[in-house]
Design an enzyme around this catalytic site. Structure first.
Site, PDB file in Angstrom:
ATOM      1  N   GLY A  53       0.840  -1.191   0.000  1.00 21.45           N
ATOM      2  CA  GLY A  53       0.000   0.000   0.000  1.00 21.45           C
ATOM      3  C   GLY A  53       0.869   1.233   0.000  1.00 21.45           C
ATOM      4  O   GLY A  53       2.031   1.183   0.425  1.00 21.45           O
ATOM      5  N   HIS A  70      -4.337   1.632   7.817  1.00 19.21           N
ATOM      6  CA  HIS A  70      -2.953   2.121   7.839  1.00 19.21           C
ATOM      7  C   HIS A  70      -2.785   3.280   6.847  1.00 19.21           C
ATOM      8  O   HIS A  70      -2.213   4.331   7.186  1.00 19.21           O
ATOM      9  CB  HIS A  70      -2.007   0.963   7.499  1.00 19.21           C
ATOM     10  CG  HIS A  70      -0.556   1.334   7.444  1.00 19.21           C
ATOM     11  ND1 HIS A  70       0.380   0.851   8.338  1.00 19.21           N
ATOM     12  CD2 HIS A  70       0.130   2.140   6.602  1.00 19.21           C
ATOM     13  CE1 HIS A  70       1.570   1.363   8.049  1.00 19.21           C
ATOM     14  NE2 HIS A  70       1.454   2.136   6.990  1.00 19.21           N
ATOM     15  N   LEU A 106       6.661   1.648   4.486  1.00 15.09           N
ATOM     16  CA  LEU A 106       7.778   2.064   3.625  1.00 15.09           C
ATOM     17  C   LEU A 106       8.423   3.360   4.129  1.00 15.09           C
ATOM     18  O   LEU A 106       9.587   3.614   3.860  1.00 15.09           O
ATOM     19  CB  LEU A 106       7.287   2.263   2.186  1.00 15.09           C
ATOM     20  CG  LEU A 106       6.801   1.005   1.454  1.00 15.09           C
ATOM     21  CD1 LEU A 106       6.233   1.382   0.091  1.00 15.09           C
ATOM     22  CD2 LEU A 106       7.923  -0.015   1.302  1.00 15.09           C
TER      23      LEU A 106
HETATM   24 ZN   LIG Z   1       2.725   3.349   5.862  1.00 18.29          ZN
END
Ligand SMILES: [Zn+2]
Length: 171
Positions: A45, A136, A95
């Site tokens: 994502g 998230h 990330l």
């Molecule tokens: Zn994230």
């Protein structure tokens, strides 16, 4: 084109993103850049703010633990959580927070209403990994990172390890 993913403690990650108003070529380029970036980074994502664009845009393409694709690419514009229920715990990473993974408590199921890249209304009932990934990424749109949902003790441990000078120097 793949872009660089912004990492914590970059202040842009604290920004609240704004709704998309025009479903035009600029939005489509942003979505394509986000997908290229996510593929290159190996995430499931990505929120637009992670490549520095403060718009309410996120993409998801879920994989299982062996890296097999378990959902098609979802392009999610201006999402709103319209229903939530239950509670679940899952080990998350991000990330924008490299090399840190921790269990986060979230709603087990969420229903999300959003627009697609052409401005059409879409809604989805999500559970499992998809529910967690939606929550998230929507947190990113609200300027929130997943470690902010940890207990104070775990958060302190994170700050200490992540912000250690030696580690920051390597970023
Ligand atoms: Zn994230």
């Amino acid at each position: 084109m793949a872009k660089r993913v912004i990492t914590y403690p970059d202040k842009r990650l604290k920004q609240h993103s704004k709704d998309v108003e025009k479903f035009d070529e600029n939005l489509h380029t942003l979505l394509d850049d986000m997908y290229a970036t996510m593929l290159e980074s190996g995430g499931i994502g990505l929120a637009a703010i992670q490549i520095g664009t403060p718009l309410n845009v996120l993409i998801l393409e879920l994989c299982d633990e062996d890296g097999n694709k378990i959902s098609e690419l979802m392009e999610v514009i201006n999402p709103k959580i319209i229903k939530k229920e239950g509670e679940t715990k899952h080990k998350e990473g991000c990330l924008s927070v490299p090399d840190f993974y921790e269990e986060v408590v979230r709603f087990e199921k969420v229903s999300v209403a959003y627009k697609d890249r052409h401005g059409n209304d879409v809604s989805v009932d999500a559970d499992g990994l998809m529910s967690i990934a939606f929550q998230h990424e929507i947190d990113h749109l609200n300027g929130k990172l997943f470690f902010e949902r940890l207990s104070i003790l775990k958060r302190k441990k994170f700050e200490k390890e992540y912000m250690a000078p030696a580690k920051i120097g390597k970023k």
